[in-house]
Write an enzyme that holds these catalytic residues in place. Structure first.
Site, PDB file in Angstrom:
ATOM      1  N   LYS A 183      -6.723   4.842  11.568  1.00 23.68           N
ATOM      2  CA  LYS A 183      -5.390   4.858  12.179  1.00 23.68           C
ATOM      3  C   LYS A 183      -4.426   5.660  11.318  1.00 23.68           C
ATOM      4  O   LYS A 183      -4.017   5.215  10.244  1.00 23.68           O
ATOM      5  CB  LYS A 183      -4.828   3.446  12.349  1.00 23.68           C
ATOM      6  N   GLY A 235      -0.362   3.136   1.580  1.00 25.89           N
ATOM      7  CA  GLY A 235       0.988   3.071   2.125  1.00 25.89           C
ATOM      8  C   GLY A 235       1.904   2.325   1.184  1.00 25.89           C
ATOM      9  O   GLY A 235       1.682   2.311  -0.029  1.00 25.89           O
ATOM     10  N   SER A 236       2.892   1.675   1.749  1.00 24.28           N
ATOM     11  CA  SER A 236       3.930   1.058   0.919  1.00 24.28           C
ATOM     12  C   SER A 236       3.491  -0.299   0.366  1.00 24.28           C
ATOM     13  O   SER A 236       2.598  -0.951   0.914  1.00 24.28           O
ATOM     14  CB  SER A 236       5.195   0.873   1.763  1.00 24.28           C
ATOM     15  N   GLU A 238       5.195  -3.068   0.437  1.00 27.45           N
ATOM     16  CA  GLU A 238       5.555  -4.151   1.349  1.00 27.45           C
ATOM     17  C   GLU A 238       4.455  -4.368   2.393  1.00 27.45           C
ATOM     18  O   GLU A 238       4.029  -5.494   2.631  1.00 27.45           O
ATOM     19  CB  GLU A 238       6.897  -3.840   2.053  1.00 27.45           C
ATOM     20  N   GLY A 240       1.375  -3.299   2.138  1.00 24.66           N
ATOM     21  CA  GLY A 240       0.166  -3.673   1.398  1.00 24.66           C
ATOM     22  C   GLY A 240       0.108  -5.171   1.140  1.00 24.66           C
ATOM     23  O   GLY A 240      -0.942  -5.807   1.260  1.00 24.66           O
ATOM     24  N   GLU A 257      -4.076   1.252  -1.804  1.00 23.21           N
ATOM     25  CA  GLU A 257      -3.489   2.329  -2.603  1.00 23.21           C
ATOM     26  C   GLU A 257      -2.011   2.346  -2.254  1.00 23.21           C
ATOM     27  O   GLU A 257      -1.634   2.824  -1.191  1.00 23.21           O
ATOM     28  CB  GLU A 257      -4.121   3.679  -2.239  1.00 23.21           C
ATOM     29  N   CYS A 291       2.924   9.798  -3.960  1.00 18.45           N
ATOM     30  CA  CYS A 291       2.843   8.573  -4.779  1.00 18.45           C
ATOM     31  C   CYS A 291       2.715   8.918  -6.259  1.00 18.45           C
ATOM     32  O   CYS A 291       3.153   8.172  -7.116  1.00 18.45           O
ATOM     33  CB  CYS A 291       1.674   7.720  -4.321  1.00 18.45           C
ATOM     34  N   GLU A 391      10.505   2.954  -5.830  1.00 15.49           N
ATOM     35  CA  GLU A 391       9.933   4.233  -5.412  1.00 15.49           C
ATOM     36  C   GLU A 391      10.815   4.805  -4.311  1.00 15.49           C
ATOM     37  O   GLU A 391      10.960   4.197  -3.246  1.00 15.49           O
ATOM     38  CB  GLU A 391       8.514   4.017  -4.882  1.00 15.49           C
TER      39      GLU A 391
END
Ligand code: NAD
Length: 488
Positions: A183, A235-236, A238, A240, A257, A291, A391
């Site tokens: 996705k 991804g982020s 939050e 994750g 990651e 990142c 970040e």
């Protein structure tokens, strides 16, 4: 080159080897961030599409040829995918630039080349999935281990480097014999559709790769789905955290990651001109939407002023523009929403008392229709400011000063992130003390954030769980199975 969007099945989902039409009500738009204009309407998957894709991947895993195929045959297909990516590199780079924004020359030289290299590297692993014979202390028994595929993997990727993120996950997942539902992020899904077409062309068997476009609801449905054995997410933090919680209900295998806030430590002996050039480039890769970008610069107090003024001067000369223009050095941010978030951090930095050396605003003039933001550099930054702690994922860099080596290591580690870090010096002792003291997944001595398929990548603390790439990537997509044989 013709229109890179022609022939791209943007209104389709790729399920069980067929490009199927999603429900019109679930369609969403993707825009060109350099102009803000509509690029394509994209199919959005619903719960029934998620069920169908997971079922197809399950059938392909349990009954299809993929996991049982001769390793060399699997390797040939992965190698061919790498070749096709390279062959269509210019077209994919243009497609991704139009969808995501970063300069097309960077996409060609880095994203496309890196994606192709991943498929080739992991093609080599197909014939190296060996186990061990271990010396158990049991009479008349042998014990051996095998690495077997985990099963059906849900791969959920972010928008910043979509093709590369898909390749990082697909390479090891497929090499190990898994089947997948991929996705891509809703902000930039197009290059993933092209990749699926190339995987089909390379001869990947039916159902091994399924692609579902759509937003968070599709990701959530995959993470909850009882038919999914593993989730690999980039991804982020939050999201994750959310995935970690939900996936634990069904004990899914997990690779996360997440973000980064890389410190770059600049010693008093560093050659400032060289260091400025390299650090500015490392901070502004992909307009800072990386990142691994270096964003916290800890500069020795004897050279901090020189570093700051030279960084600001160099940043003012960076050519912002449409990524399709070969002379562009920095493209736009991905969306208006993301630009607002980045600008919010800049306002916060100013209100918290940091000194703005350059930038700090949306780019105007010819660029005002797109989501362009000026390269922004702050100095006089304190460790507790939001611009240092969070970040930002944009072109916003912070300069801090240090005097003591132990102190700077402690400050660099005082972050929820631990993805990567850098140190710049010719002094071996300084380099060793900083690189060994910093707790991060990778430390670079005198270089920008290099990447290679053979070199494991991933973070400590909130930067994630597990490693991608190298042998670690294979380990992440396999289970260890022991076989005991009794001769008694
Ligand atoms: P995001 O977390 O918002 O979304 C990432 C993906 O997850 C998208 O496909 C999205 O649709 C999906 N998603 C959103 N909510 C979900 C949920 N609740 N359950 C399941 N899936 C869900 O991240 P983003 O804004 O697309 O990407 C930026 C982030 O990615 C940054 O924090 C960046 O640091 C990180 N990133 C990390 C690495 C790395 O290697 N560590 C590499 C690239 C990007």
């Amino acid at each position: 080159m013709g229109d890179v969007l022609a022939g791209l099945p943007t209104d389709r989902l790729f399920i069980d080897g067929d490009w199927v039409t999603g429900r019109p009500a679930d369609r969403f738009e993707t825009h060109d961030p350099a102009t803000g204009r509509l690029l394509a309407e994209v199919a959005g998957a619903d719960e029934s599409d998620v069920d169908a894709a997971v079922d197809a991947a399950r059938r392909a895993f349990e009954r299809g040829p993929w996991a049982r195929m001769m390793p060399t045959d699997r390797a040939n297909i992965l190698w061919r995918i790498g070749e096709l990516i390279e062959q269509h590199g210019a077209e994919i780079a243009e497609l991704e630039t139009r969808d995501q924004g970063a300069p097309v020359e960077d996409k060609k030289a880095f994203d496309v080349a890196n994606a192709a290299a991943h498929f080739r590297y992991y093609a080599g692993w197909c014939t190296k999935l060996d186990g061990q014979t271990l010396a158990v202390s049991v009479p008349d028994v042998t014990y051996e281990t095998r690495r077997i595929p985990v099963g059906v993997c849900a791969l959920i990727t972010p928008w910043n480097v979509p093709l590369m993120m898909a390749a990082w996950k697909l390479g090891p997942a497929l090499a190990a014999g898994n089947t997948v539902v991929l996705k891509p992020a809703e902000q930039a899904p197009l290059s993933t559709l092209r990749l699926a077409q190339l995987c089909e062309e390379a001869g990947l068997p039916t159902g091994v790769l399924n692609v579902l476009t759509g937003g968070p609801v599709v990701g959530k449905a995959l993470v909850r789905h009882p038919g999914v054995d593993k989730v690999s997410f980039t991804g982020s933090v939050e999201v994750g955290r959310d995935i970690h919680r939900v996936a634990s209900d069904t004990f899914k295998r997990l690779s996360l990651e997440l973000g980064g806030k890389a410190p770059s430590v600049i010693a008093p002996d560093a050659d400032i001109d060289t260091v400025v050039r390299a650090n500015l480039a490392s901070g502004l890769i992909n307009a800072g939407q990386t990142c691994a970008a270096y964003t916290r610069f800890y500069v020795h107090s004897t050279v901090v002023d020189e570093f700051g003024s030279k960084m600001a001067e160099a940043a003012q000369h960076i050519r912002l523009g449409n990524g399709l223009d070969a002379s562009t050095e920095m493209g736009p941010l991905v969306s208006q929403e993301h630009l607002d978030r980045v600008d919010g951090y800049v306002r916060k930095g100013i209100s918290e008392g940091a000194t703005l050396l350059t930038g700090g605003a949306r780019a105007g003039g010819d660029l005002s229709e797109g989501f362009f933001y000026e390269p922004t550099i702050f100095t006089d930054v304190k460790d507790d400011m939001a611009i240092v702690r969070d970040e930002i994922f944009g072109p916003v860099l912070s300069i801090l000063s240090f005097d003591d080596i132990d102190d700077v290591v402690a400050r660099a580690n005082d972050s929820r992130y631990g993805l990567n870090a850098a140190v710049w010096t010719r002094d071996l002792t300084f380099a060793k003390r900083v690189s060994e003291g910093i707790r991060a997944g990778a430390v670079y001595i005198n270089s920008g954030p290099l990447q290679d398929p053979a070199a494991p990548w991933g973070g400590m603390r909130s930067s994630g769980i597990g490693r991608e790439m190298g042998r670690e990537g294979i380990n992440a997509y396999t289970e260890v199975k022991g076989i005991w044989t009794s001769f008694a």
